[in-house]
Motif scaffolding. Structure first.
Motif, PDB file in Angstrom:
ATOM      1  N   LEU A   1       0.837  -1.204   0.000  1.00 60.62           N
ATOM      2  CA  LEU A   1       0.000   0.000   0.000  1.00 60.62           C
ATOM      3  C   LEU A   1       0.871   1.253   0.000  1.00 60.62           C
ATOM      4  O   LEU A   1       0.537   2.257  -0.634  1.00 60.62           O
ATOM      5  CB  LEU A   1      -0.963   0.004   1.182  1.00 60.62           C
ATOM      6  N   THR A   2       2.001   1.200   0.711  1.00 62.95           N
ATOM      7  CA  THR A   2       2.947   2.316   0.694  1.00 62.95           C
ATOM      8  C   THR A   2       3.490   2.515  -0.721  1.00 62.95           C
ATOM      9  O   THR A   2       3.623   3.649  -1.200  1.00 62.95           O
ATOM     10  CB  THR A   2       4.092   2.063   1.684  1.00 62.95           C
ATOM     11  N   ASN A   3       3.781   1.414  -1.414  1.00 59.63           N
ATOM     12  CA  ASN A   3       4.269   1.520  -2.790  1.00 59.63           C
ATOM     13  C   ASN A   3       3.197   2.079  -3.716  1.00 59.63           C
ATOM     14  O   ASN A   3       3.494   2.875  -4.617  1.00 59.63           O
ATOM     15  CB  ASN A   3       4.760   0.156  -3.295  1.00 59.63           C
ATOM     16  N   LEU A   4       1.951   1.668  -3.504  1.00 59.47           N
ATOM     17  CA  LEU A   4       0.843   2.212  -4.297  1.00 59.47           C
ATOM     18  C   LEU A   4       0.791   3.732  -4.140  1.00 59.47           C
ATOM     19  O   LEU A   4       0.711   4.473  -5.126  1.00 59.47           O
ATOM     20  CB  LEU A   4      -0.473   1.568  -3.851  1.00 59.47           C
ATOM     21  N   LYS A   5       0.874   4.204  -2.911  1.00 56.11           N
ATOM     22  CA  LYS A   5       0.869   5.647  -2.646  1.00 56.11           C
ATOM     23  C   LYS A   5       2.089   6.312  -3.290  1.00 56.11           C
ATOM     24  O   LYS A   5       1.965   7.354  -3.943  1.00 56.11           O
ATOM     25  CB  LYS A   5       0.850   5.910  -1.142  1.00 56.11           C
ATOM     26  N   SER A   6       3.255   5.707  -3.132  1.00 59.21           N
ATOM     27  CA  SER A   6       4.480   6.272  -3.679  1.00 59.21           C
ATOM     28  C   SER A   6       4.380   6.436  -5.191  1.00 59.21           C
ATOM     29  O   SER A   6       4.736   7.489  -5.737  1.00 59.21           O
ATOM     30  CB  SER A   6       5.674   5.382  -3.324  1.00 59.21           C
ATOM     31  N   LEU A   7       3.897   5.431  -5.868  1.00 60.03           N
ATOM     32  CA  LEU A   7       3.785   5.506  -7.326  1.00 60.03           C
ATOM     33  C   LEU A   7       2.739   6.521  -7.770  1.00 60.03           C
ATOM     34  O   LEU A   7       2.983   7.298  -8.704  1.00 60.03           O
ATOM     35  CB  LEU A   7       3.479   4.124  -7.902  1.00 60.03           C
ATOM     36  N   PHE A   8       1.592   6.547  -7.119  1.00 60.50           N
ATOM     37  CA  PHE A   8       0.530   7.474  -7.526  1.00 60.50           C
ATOM     38  C   PHE A   8       0.866   8.923  -7.189  1.00 60.50           C
ATOM     39  O   PHE A   8       0.493   9.823  -7.933  1.00 60.50           O
ATOM     40  CB  PHE A   8      -0.816   7.076  -6.913  1.00 60.50           C
ATOM     41  N   GLU A   9       1.567   9.147  -6.104  1.00 58.55           N
ATOM     42  CA  GLU A   9       1.830  10.530  -5.687  1.00 58.55           C
ATOM     43  C   GLU A   9       3.205  11.036  -6.094  1.00 58.55           C
ATOM     44  O   GLU A   9       3.403  12.240  -6.171  1.00 58.55           O
ATOM     45  CB  GLU A   9       1.640  10.663  -4.180  1.00 58.55           C
TER      46      GLU A   9
END
Length: 166
Positions: free
Chosen positions: A140-148
């Protein structure tokens, strides 16, 4: 610690992104490979392999492969629900049932994953409750990192083992 409910957990993260983009990240091959998996295959109930951008639906099955692991490490499961907007439910192998919700909070989305029906024997407590919760926290942290920010945090080196990010 004896009062802990080992049969479920929930992990949540806020992400500044469009709900439809987050939903696609969970429900298409291309989306899952963007932030989560090395390789992913979705197959519908009739045996048809879904294209990269084709959205999953209830009755599809999947095979997941992760960066940092050989092809001998994979997970198979079934999509139980995909409502087209903000909720996906899937059987996560022996580790239980995962429910993903995309919720609005102010001007951000909250991506929440609940993993339930986890077996409660000692092996499952470590492997599925602790292990999966750690994994979902990273991904989930990676999802946030990629999207933001556009930065992919995954370890792609098969020679680096026992890493948080693979």
């Amino acid at each position: 610690m004896s009062n802990r409910d080992w049969s479920k957990f929930t992990v949540r993260i806020n992400i500044r992104a469009r709900r439809s983009d987050l939903y696609d990240a969970w429900t298409t091959k291309a989306g899952m490979e963007y932030w989560f998996l090395r390789s992913c295959e979705f197959v519908d109930a009739k045996g048809y392999i879904l294209d990269e951008e084709e959205t999953i639906r209830a009755g599809c099955t999947y095979t997941f492969f992760w960066h940092g692991y050989t092809d001998e490490v994979f997970e198979k499961g079934e999509i139980l629900e995909a409502n087209g907007q903000d909720r996906i439910v899937f059987r996560f192998g022996k580790a239980g049932i995962c429910t993903v919700r995309i919720l609005m909070a102010g001007d951000e989305q909250i991506v929440e994953i609940e993993q339930a029906e986890i077996p409660t024997d000692e092996h499952s407590q470590f492997q599925y409750h602790v292990g999966c919760k750690t994994g979902w926290t990273f991904y989930l942290t990676n999802l946030k990192s990629l999207f933001e920010g556009g930065i992919d945090l995954r370890n792609r080196d098969i020679n680096l083992q026992d890493m948080l990010n693979s």
